[in-house]
Design an enzyme around this catalytic site. Sequence first.
Site, short mmCIF file in Angstrom:
data_model
loop_
_atom_site.label_atom_id
_atom_site.label_comp_id
_atom_site.label_asym_id
_atom_site.label_seq_id
_atom_site.Cartn_x
_atom_site.Cartn_y
_atom_site.Cartn_z
CE1 TYR A 7 35.41 -43.91 -2.87
CE2 TYR A 7 33.74 -43.98 -1.52
CZ TYR A 7 34.60 -42.98 -2.86
OH TYR A 7 33.69 -42.16 -3.32
CE LYS A 54 32.65 -45.74 -4.16
NZ LYS A 54 32.09 -44.60 -4.63
CD GLU A 92 31.17 -40.49 -12.29
OE1 GLU A 92 30.10 -41.62 -11.71
OE2 GLU A 92 32.93 -41.03 -12.70
CG LEU A 101 32.51 -45.90 -9.67
CD1 LEU A 101 33.81 -46.69 -9.58
CD2 LEU A 101 31.96 -45.59 -8.15
N1 PDD Z 1 30.15 -42.82 -4.40
N2 PDD Z 1 30.54 -42.41 -8.98
C1 PDD Z 1 30.51 -41.92 -8.59
C2 PDD Z 1 32.06 -40.87 -8.28
C3 PDD Z 1 30.89 -42.07 -7.16
O1 PDD Z 1 31.11 -41.59 -5.96
C4 PDD Z 1 29.77 -43.30 -6.62
C5 PDD Z 1 29.35 -43.13 -4.82
C6 PDD Z 1 28.93 -43.44 -7.58
C7 PDD Z 1 27.75 -44.09 -7.68
O2 PDD Z 1 28.34 -45.01 -7.50
P1 PDD Z 1 27.14 -46.82 -6.79
O3 PDD Z 1 25.83 -46.30 -7.01
O4 PDD Z 1 27.98 -47.81 -6.50
O5 PDD Z 1 27.07 -46.19 -4.80
C8 PDD Z 1 28.80 -42.87 -9.16
C9 PDD Z 1 30.10 -43.16 -2.84
C10 PDD Z 1 28.82 -43.61 -2.68
C11 PDD Z 1 30.52 -42.13 -2.03
O6 PDD Z 1 31.89 -41.71 -2.95
O7 PDD Z 1 29.93 -41.81 -1.07
#
Ligand code: PDD
Length: 287
Positions: free
Chosen positions: A33, A149, A182, A207
């Site tokens: 996703y 992801k 993270e 991620l």
């Molecule tokens: N999550 N780390 C994890 C485990 C994440 O699920 C996310 C993003 C990030 C940040 O990635 P980005 O800057 O590309 O959004 C880091 C999304 C927003 C979610 O699961 O809702």
Amino acid sequence: MSRIAYVNGQYVRHADAAVHVEDRGYQFADGVYEVCEVWNGNLVDVPRHLDRLGRSLSELRIDWPMARSAVNFVLHQVVRRNRVRDGLVYIQVTRGVSRRDHFFPPEGVAPSIVVTARASSAAAAAAQAEEGIAVVSYPENRWPRVDIKTVALLPNVLAKQNARENGGKEAWYVDADGFVTEGGSTNAWIVTKEGVLVTRPAEDRILRGITRAVVLEIIKKEGLTFEERPFSLEEAFNAKEAFVTAATTVVMPVTRLDGKMIGNGHPGSVASRLRELFHTATDLRVV
Ligand code: PDD
């Protein structure tokens, strides 16, 4: 106005949107996703999100459900049809529908694609950023391929729920050596007493956050001092500031960690400034 979702080639009422019970996403979490921010009538950093979607798909050997340009079109359509000005758009692609069997489905089974969008309050987000959030640490218990992801988010769900039950809005995973990896759905940062920004390297069990990458670009442009290296929970307790980054939060100050104040317990000036600058550095596409 009723909400609209896109499901496998059709725009349908959100209330009626459904996938088959034997969708591989549903049975095996066999899917990936992306979440993109919608800001002020613009889609934020879609090319980078589609790059990462392509990488996640290819790591799992799932085909694109349709051409990348068509996916891009649908993202815009779903945001537009839902009249979202601020909020997010979600895309999920799974290995498709097939009789339950751990092996990949037979040739010719098409991947499933779902796109949804929802509005959120920019004012509420700004108010939250003025206040900062509390985070709660949690032992790292995810598989090593968190660079993909995937929709297999059960460990993240449990870590975040634990945070909530302990007064926090986000969890910070801590590895066996005591270093923060993270957040449950965000990347983690600190600013040391010396004013150095620290975040874990993108290749090291996190991620590769798009927001993280944009923030790093801003940091370089502004000439701020930064280090990409792991930081320990101990170091975070002693930091001047902390914050998290994600498409859903942009830059969100962290003011408490495991119940202890970070810095003076208020959002720090570095995090607040990065939040202010964020959209000047993103790729914005009018919806
Ligand atoms: N999550 N780390 C994890 C485990 C994440 O699920 C996310 C993003 C990030 C940040 O990635 P980005 O800057 O590309 O959004 C880091 C999304 C927003 C979610 O699961 O809702």
